[in-house]
Design a protein around this motif. Structure first.
Motif, PDB file in Angstrom:
ATOM      1  N   CYS A 172     -10.888  26.865 -64.761  1.00 20.80           N
ATOM      2  CA  CYS A 172      -9.672  26.527 -64.003  1.00 20.80           C
ATOM      3  C   CYS A 172      -8.826  25.546 -64.800  1.00 20.80           C
ATOM      4  O   CYS A 172      -7.601  25.616 -64.811  1.00 20.80           O
ATOM      5  CB  CYS A 172     -10.033  25.858 -62.670  1.00 20.80           C
ATOM      6  SG  CYS A 172     -10.353  27.002 -61.345  1.00 20.80           S
ATOM      7  N   HIS A 224      -3.765  31.234 -67.384  1.00 18.47           N
ATOM      8  CA  HIS A 224      -4.262  30.860 -66.049  1.00 18.47           C
ATOM      9  C   HIS A 224      -4.202  32.062 -65.106  1.00 18.47           C
ATOM     10  O   HIS A 224      -5.114  32.300 -64.318  1.00 18.47           O
ATOM     11  CB  HIS A 224      -3.418  29.731 -65.459  1.00 18.47           C
ATOM     12  CG  HIS A 224      -3.719  28.367 -66.012  1.00 18.47           C
ATOM     13  ND1 HIS A 224      -4.968  27.795 -65.918  1.00 18.47           N
ATOM     14  CD2 HIS A 224      -2.929  27.463 -66.641  1.00 18.47           C
ATOM     15  CE1 HIS A 224      -4.929  26.582 -66.470  1.00 18.47           C
ATOM     16  NE2 HIS A 224      -3.706  26.362 -66.918  1.00 18.47           N
ATOM     17  N   HIS A 277       0.809  30.200 -71.850  1.00 17.92           N
ATOM     18  CA  HIS A 277      -0.290  29.445 -71.250  1.00 17.92           C
ATOM     19  C   HIS A 277      -0.480  29.788 -69.765  1.00 17.92           C
ATOM     20  O   HIS A 277      -1.605  29.887 -69.269  1.00 17.92           O
ATOM     21  CB  HIS A 277       0.020  27.950 -71.428  1.00 17.92           C
ATOM     22  CG  HIS A 277      -0.945  27.021 -70.790  1.00 17.92           C
ATOM     23  ND1 HIS A 277      -2.062  26.553 -71.442  1.00 17.92           N
ATOM     24  CD2 HIS A 277      -0.975  26.471 -69.557  1.00 17.92           C
ATOM     25  CE1 HIS A 277      -2.739  25.750 -70.622  1.00 17.92           C
ATOM     26  NE2 HIS A 277      -2.103  25.673 -69.477  1.00 17.92           N
ATOM     27  N   GLY A 291      -1.692  19.815 -63.550  1.00 19.46           N
ATOM     28  CA  GLY A 291      -0.939  18.587 -63.783  1.00 19.46           C
ATOM     29  C   GLY A 291       0.509  18.870 -64.144  1.00 19.46           C
ATOM     30  O   GLY A 291       1.394  18.042 -63.911  1.00 19.46           O
ATOM     31  N   VAL A 294      -6.231  21.304 -60.445  1.00 20.51           N
ATOM     32  CA  VAL A 294      -6.335  20.820 -59.064  1.00 20.51           C
ATOM     33  C   VAL A 294      -7.189  21.769 -58.203  1.00 20.51           C
ATOM     34  O   VAL A 294      -7.659  21.396 -57.131  1.00 20.51           O
ATOM     35  CB  VAL A 294      -4.931  20.595 -58.452  1.00 20.51           C
ATOM     36  CG1 VAL A 294      -5.015  19.919 -57.096  1.00 20.51           C
ATOM     37  CG2 VAL A 294      -4.077  19.747 -59.380  1.00 20.51           C
ATOM     38  N   GLY A 329      -6.698  12.895 -60.005  1.00 22.90           N
ATOM     39  CA  GLY A 329      -7.160  13.868 -59.017  1.00 22.90           C
ATOM     40  C   GLY A 329      -8.619  13.693 -58.642  1.00 22.90           C
ATOM     41  O   GLY A 329      -8.951  13.499 -57.462  1.00 22.90           O
ATOM     42  N   GLY A 350      -0.728  18.129 -59.437  1.00 20.20           N
ATOM     43  CA  GLY A 350      -1.648  17.246 -60.157  1.00 20.20           C
ATOM     44  C   GLY A 350      -0.982  15.922 -60.507  1.00 20.20           C
ATOM     45  O   GLY A 350      -1.603  14.856 -60.476  1.00 20.20           O
ATOM     46  N   PHE A 374      -1.160  13.733 -57.545  1.00 23.03           N
ATOM     47  CA  PHE A 374      -2.482  13.099 -57.479  1.00 23.03           C
ATOM     48  C   PHE A 374      -2.566  11.957 -58.489  1.00 23.03           C
ATOM     49  O   PHE A 374      -3.032  10.857 -58.169  1.00 23.03           O
ATOM     50  CB  PHE A 374      -3.589  14.133 -57.765  1.00 23.03           C
ATOM     51  CG  PHE A 374      -4.102  14.848 -56.545  1.00 23.03           C
ATOM     52  CD1 PHE A 374      -5.091  14.276 -55.745  1.00 23.03           C
ATOM     53  CD2 PHE A 374      -3.615  16.102 -56.193  1.00 23.03           C
ATOM     54  CE1 PHE A 374      -5.576  14.948 -54.620  1.00 23.03           C
ATOM     55  CE2 PHE A 374      -4.093  16.770 -55.066  1.00 23.03           C
ATOM     56  CZ  PHE A 374      -5.074  16.189 -54.282  1.00 23.03           C
TER      57      PHE A 374
END
Ligand code: KG4
Ligand code: ZN
Length: 347
Positions: free
Chosen positions: A300, A115, A111, A136, A271, A179, A162, A165
């Motif tokens: 994102c 990104h 994963h 996150g 984020v 966030g 994240g 936040f």
């Protein structure tokens, strides 16, 4: 060349088809936020069940929107980790089933690599580049040198950005996910209203820490319960941006010596939607003479186009997996990275 991507590692159920011309032929994402928000965070069991309930339909939709048949696929890419293991298993097993039935190769995608390579899908970014992965579940600075070639320069020693936040938003009773709520409220606040700590700022290396900041917010709330939430949110956000800039600066200083052909700073992860953070990072990158690339928000945050693309990049290098590929709850991008909390770069 067409690759189907499947993403189920957290609370988004997603399927997408991309081709080698960097075109996203379909990109379907179903957020489970409503199912998790009563609990103030992602509940793994609920997430796994929701993936089971919706994934088949989303894949069918992604294939329909792309206008292709399974026979037209060149490969099937599914997230195999890291993430919530129940969800990862749902997506990986589904990917294996499609690959086996259609007689196509499987690519078990990390994963984080999804990104990491998104900026190549969106902006055709050339290697090497610095990547700030801010989500996150993750907070890392990586040097991306090539497909499968990552050097982790720093990571969080406690909470992900994240998460900080989200937890702060919870304390301020702003709801979940936190966030976007913090950013919205902070727009009307004074970022200098409250003096909050800047954990790790000024220290060597590129590691992060956010637990102390969260605790500091809690202390402020206990001492001054009537403080305007906007001021506290703005002060918290300013502290986070300040820390991130400082950490990026160390990575840039290191790269200036070690990576002379570095061209880009890339931000990815949920984020990266934060405007204040983008602005702060952009300034630091610009001062170093580098272009900052931030994929559009929908690429994102978690999605399957990035998984399909990472799969495609691996596929064209001949990197396929067999049907025995395992789902992995933990899977660092850089196998040589020291385990937390000792990772770091000698900047
Ligand atoms: O990448 P993502 O969608 O999911 C993973 O964690 O993998 O990131 C979600 C995180 C949440 O913690 C959310 O609060 C945060 O990204 N986030 C933001 C903003 N939008 C989303 N944080 C700060 N400002 C934002 N505007
Ligand atoms: Zn993610």
């Amino acid at each position: 060349m067409h690759v189907l991507g499947i993403e189920t590692s957290c609370d988004e159920t997603a399927a997408a088809v991309v081709n080698e011309d960097r075109r996203i032929l379909s990109n379907v994402v179903l957020s489970q936020i409503d199912e998790h928000s009563p609990y103030g965070g992602v509940v793994p069991e609920i997430a796994a069940r929701a993936h089971v309930a919706h994934l088949d339909r989303l894949i069918a939709q992604a294939m329909r929107e792309a206008g292709i048949e399974y026979a037209d696929l060149d490969a099937v890419a599914a997230t195999a980790g890291p993430g919530l293991i129940g969800g990862v298993m749902v997506g990986l097993v589904t990917g294996k089933a499609i690959a086996a039935a259609a007689g196509k190769p499987l690519i078990a995608v990390n994963h984080l690599e999804g990104h990491a390579l998104t900026a190549r899908l969106t902006d055709d970014a050339a290697f090497p580049y610095l990547l700030l992965l801010v989500s996150g579940g993750h907070c890392q600075i990586l040097l991306v040198e090539g497909v499968g070639k990552y050097r982790r320069l720093g990571t969080t020693i406690d909470d992900a950005i994240g998460e900080a936040f989200d937890k702060t938003a919870k304390m301020l009773e702003l709801g979940y996910p936190g966030g976007p709520a913090i950013e919205k409220v902070a727009a009307d606040g004074d970022p200098n209203a409250v003096r909050l700590p800047r954990p790790m700022k000024g220290r060597k290396g590129c590691d992060f820490s956010f637990a102390g900041l969260k605790t500091a917010v809690l202390h402020v709330l206990k001492k001054e319960p009537d403080i305007p939430p906007a001021d506290l949110a703005a002060s918290f956000q300013a502290a986070v941006v300040d820390v991130m800039r400082d950490r990026l600066q160390n990575a840039l200083n290191w790269a200036a010596l070690e990576v002379p052909d570095l061209r880009h700073v890339v931000v990815a992860g949920g984020v990266a939607a934060n405007e204040a953070l983008r602005a702060g990072l952009q300034e630091a990158a610009g001062a170093a003479g580098l272009q900052m690339l931030a994929p559009p928000i929908e690429l994102c945050t978690d999605n399957a186009a990035m998984i399909a693309w990472a799969g495609l990049e691996r596929f064209r290098l001949g990197l396929t997996d067999d049907l025995g590929a395992e789902a992995r709850p933990r899977w660092p991008l850089d196998p040589d990275a020291a385990p937390k909390p000792f990772a770091g770069v000698r900047a």
